[in-house]
Design an enzyme around this catalytic site. Structure first.
Site, mmCIF file in Angstrom:
data_model
loop_
_atom_site.group_PDB
_atom_site.id
_atom_site.type_symbol
_atom_site.label_atom_id
_atom_site.label_comp_id
_atom_site.label_asym_id
_atom_site.label_seq_id
_atom_site.Cartn_x
_atom_site.Cartn_y
_atom_site.Cartn_z
ATOM 1 N N LYS A 42 0.852 -1.201 0.000
ATOM 2 C CA LYS A 42 0.000 0.000 0.000
ATOM 3 C C LYS A 42 0.883 1.245 0.000
ATOM 4 O O LYS A 42 1.883 1.306 0.732
ATOM 5 C CB LYS A 42 -0.884 -0.024 1.246
ATOM 6 C CG LYS A 42 -1.895 1.116 1.323
ATOM 7 C CD LYS A 42 -2.762 0.982 2.579
ATOM 8 C CE LYS A 42 -3.843 2.030 2.686
ATOM 9 N NZ LYS A 42 -4.676 1.884 3.880
ATOM 10 N N SER B 62 -9.557 1.916 2.975
ATOM 11 C CA SER B 62 -8.678 2.607 2.048
ATOM 12 C C SER B 62 -7.663 1.708 1.359
ATOM 13 O O SER B 62 -7.046 2.129 0.391
ATOM 14 C CB SER B 62 -7.941 3.732 2.776
ATOM 15 O OG SER B 62 -7.104 3.201 3.794
ATOM 16 N N SER C 41 -9.745 -0.375 7.214
ATOM 17 C CA SER C 41 -9.207 -0.288 5.855
ATOM 18 C C SER C 41 -8.532 -1.537 5.319
ATOM 19 O O SER C 41 -8.213 -1.586 4.144
ATOM 20 C CB SER C 41 -8.237 0.880 5.746
ATOM 21 O OG SER C 41 -8.966 2.051 5.562
#
Ligand code: GLN
Length: 501
Positions: A83, A158, A182
Site C-alpha cells: 500500500k 482505504s 481499511s
C-alpha cells in the site's frame, strides 16, 4: 504440482513457495508473469499507483540465486504489493495525495525492510484513499480503483488497491493498513483474506501516520495460510516504534489446524439484529456461523452495548490525530509547495488548499476544531472516555468467548460514485469495523459467501489482544469447509474501458 489450467500468477504464496523451492518455477518467470498480468488487467482495475518493475526483476534474480543456494525462506521470490502509505526507499510514496505526488523516501519502513530481508519481491505501490481516509478508494487524488468482481463498483477502502490487486491476481500477496477498517472492509468487498493485527504487533515505523493510536499494518492474501505466513514475517518488536510490543512472535501457521472443538464464539447482537444490514450479507454470515458450528464451534449471544457510539467516537479521535499528524505538510519540509505564493502565510494556505483533497481537508477542519482550546474536553476528552467503554465491552465479552463473529460491512461493494457526495453514509460503512480498531484488538475478514449479484461477502472474526491465532484457526476451518477460494472474478482484459487512469 502446478495445475495445467492455472497461470502461475494465480498461485497462493504457499503454493508458489513450494514450486519455487523445488525449482519447478523460477522467481524471475513468476515476477515477469505478474507484470504481464498487471499490464493486461490494471488499465481496468487501477490497483497500482507506481510499479517497480526493474527493482522487482533484480530482486527476483537475487531470489533465484538464494534458492539455488538452498536458502529459500517462505517469502523468497514472492511478488508482493505494498500500500502506498508505507515508505519504500527509492520508490515513490504518494499516500494517494497530491501533496506527496513526487515524494521518494530515503528509507524503507520496517515492514518493507522485513519483506525484503525475507526475499520478497516488491512489485509496486497500491492505490488508496488519500492518507487512508475513506472507504471506497474514490478519495485517491489520482484515480479510483475498481472492484475486480464488478468494475462499476468500489473495491472498498482505504486499502482498496491492495485488496483489488490480490483479487485480480496482480500480485501473490499484499500489505494494507487499517485505522478503522481499511484492511477488513476492502477484503470483504474483494473476496480476499485480510487481517488487522493487534495494535503494537506490527511496527508502524515508516508508515505515514493517519491516526497514530489506531493505525496498524497487516496482510492481504488469497487464503488464510498465506495470511499466517505473512504474519510470521512482519510481526514483532521494533525499537523504532515506541508502541510496538516486545512480545515473542508465535509461528502463526501452527494455528492452521482442523477442528474447532472447545472454542466459543460470541455473536454480538449489536452487529446482527440491526437495520441497514443487507439481506444477502446477513444470510452469508449466518450460513458461515452454522458451518463453523458444524465443525465444533460453540456459539452464544453476547452484547457490546457501546457499539452504537463507535462511529461518533472514531470520527472525533481519528480526525483529531490526523489534524495533528498532517500539520507537517506545510510546503517547507516535504512534497508539493505552491511556488507562486507571495509570502509565508500565503504559501502555507495555498500549499495545503491545493495539495490536500476535500476529504482530508474536512478531517483536518473537524480534528482541529475538536482539539481547540475550550472544545478539547467536550470532544476529544469525551471521545477518549467512550473509547474506554468500548474496550471494556470487548474485555467483558472475551471473558466468556474466544472469538466474536460479525459482518464486516453492512452491504456488499457499492457503486462507484454512490456515496461520494454523502460523507455520513460513507462513514457508516465502517460501522462494524471501527469498534475493534478503537479497542486495538485484532480482526479479520475472511470470504464467507456471495450476494445474489455475485459480489463477495466477508465474515469478520475478532479476538482479544494478541489472540490472532484463534482468528486464524476459525478462518482456516471456514475456508476449508466452504472452498470459496475456488471462485475467481472473471476479468476480461480490456472489457471496461471506463474512466481509469
Ligand atoms: N474508512 C475509515 C476512514 O475513513 C477507515 C480508514 C482506515 O482504516 N484507514 O477513516
Amino acid at each position: 504440482m502446478l495445475d495445467e489450467t492455472m497461470d502461475i500468477y494465480q498461485l497462493t504464496l504457499h503454493e508458489a513457495h513450494e514450486l519455487l523451492e523445488s525449482r519447478q518455477i523460477r522467481a524471475e518467470e513468476l515476477t515477469r508473469q505478474v507484470f504481464a498480468r498487471i499490464a493486461a488487467v490494471d488499465p481496468d482495475v487501477c490497483a497500482y499507483l507506481t510499479l517497480a518493475q526493474d527493482l522487482a526483476m533484480d530482486a527476483a534474480r537475487e531470489a533465484d540465486h538464494a534458492i539455488d543456494q538452498g536458502k529459500a525462506g517462505p517469502l523468497t521470490g514472492i511478488p508482493v504489493a505494498v500500500k502506498d502509505l508505507l515508505c519504500t526507499q527509492d520508490l515513490r510514496t504518494t499516500c494517494g495525495s497530491r501533496i506527496l505526488e513526487n515524494f521518494v523516501p530515503v528509507y524503507d519502513s520496517t515492514i518493507v525492510e522485513r519483506l525484503k530481508a525475507g526475499g520478497a519481491v516488491i512489485v509496486g505501490k497500491t492505490n488508496l484513499d488519500e492518507f487512508g481516509m475513506g472507504s471506497s478508494n474514490e478519495h485517491s487524488a489520482f484515480m479510483p480503483t475498481r472492484n475486480p468482481w464488478d468494475l462499476s463498483r468500489v473495491p472498498g477502502g482505504s486499502s482498496g488497491g491492495s485488496a483489488a490487486a490480490v483479487a485480480a491476481d496482480e500480485c501473490i500477496a499484499a500489505i494494507g493498513t487499517d485505522t478503522g477498517g481499511s484492511i477488513r472492509q476492502p477484503c470483504s468487498h474483494c473476496g480476499v483474506v485480510g487481517l488487522k493485527p493487534t495494535y503494537g504487533r506490527v511496527s508502524r515505523f515508516g508508515l505515514v501516520a493517519f491516526a497514530s493510536s489506531l493505525d496498524q499494518i497487516g496482510p492481504i492474501t488469497k487464503d488464510v495460510t498465506d495470511c499466517a505466513l505473512l504474519m510470521n514475517a512482519i510481526s514483532g518488536y521494533d525499537a523504532r516504534d515506541s508502541t510496538s510490543v516486545p512480545r515473542p512472535v508465535p509461528d502463526y501457521t501452527r494455528a492452521l489446524r482442523p477442528g474447532l472443538d472447545g472454542l466459543v464464539a460470541g455473536i454480538p447482537k449489536e452487529y446482527h439484529d440491526v437495520s441497514g444490514v443487507d439481506k444477502d450479507v446477513a444470510q452469508a454470515v449466518r450460513t458461515a456461523i452454522e458451518a463453523l458450528e458444524g465443525l465444533g464451534l460453540t456459539c452464544r449471544q453476547v452484547s457490546l452495548p457501546h457499539t452504537e457510539y463507535a462511529v461518533a467516537t472514531y470520527y472525533i479521535i481519528a480526525p483529531a490525530e490526523a489534524s495533528s499528524n498532517l500539520a507537517r505538510y506545510d510546503g517547507v519540509k516535504y512534497g508539493f509547495r505552491d511556488a507562486a505564493s507571495q509570502d509565508l502565510m500565503d504559501m502555507y494556505r495555498n500549499t495545503r488548499s491545493r495539495g490536500f483533497g476535500r476529504e482530508v481537508q474536512r478531517r483536518i477542519i473537524i480534528g482541529t476544531y475538536a482539539l481547540s482550546a475550550g472544545y478539547y474536553d467536550a470532544y476529544y476528552g469525551k471521545a477518549s472516555q467512550v473509547r474506554t467503554l468500548i474496550m471494556d465491552d470487548f474485555r467483558r465479552a472475551f471473558e466468556s468467548c474466544d472469538v466474536l463473529l460479525a459482518p464486516v460491512a453492512p452491504t456488499p461493494a457499492f457503486k462507484l460514485g454512490s456515496k461520494l457526495d454523502d460523507p455520513l453514509s460513507m462513514y457508516l460503512s465502517d460501522i462494524f469495523t471501527l469498534p475493534a480498531s478503537l479497542a486495538g484488538i485484532p480482526g479479520m475478514s475472511v470470504p464467507c459467501g456471495f450476494s445474489r449479484d455475485g459480489l463477495p461477502i466477508g465474515l469478520q472474526i475478532l479476538a482479544e489482544h494478541f489472540a490472532e491465532e484463534k482468528i486464524l484457526q476459525v478462518a482456516y476451518n471456514l475456508e476449508q469447509a466452504q472452498g470459496i477460494r475456488q471462485r475467481k472474478p472473471t476479468l476480461q482484459p480490456g472489457s471496461n474501458g471506463g474512466p481509469g487512469r
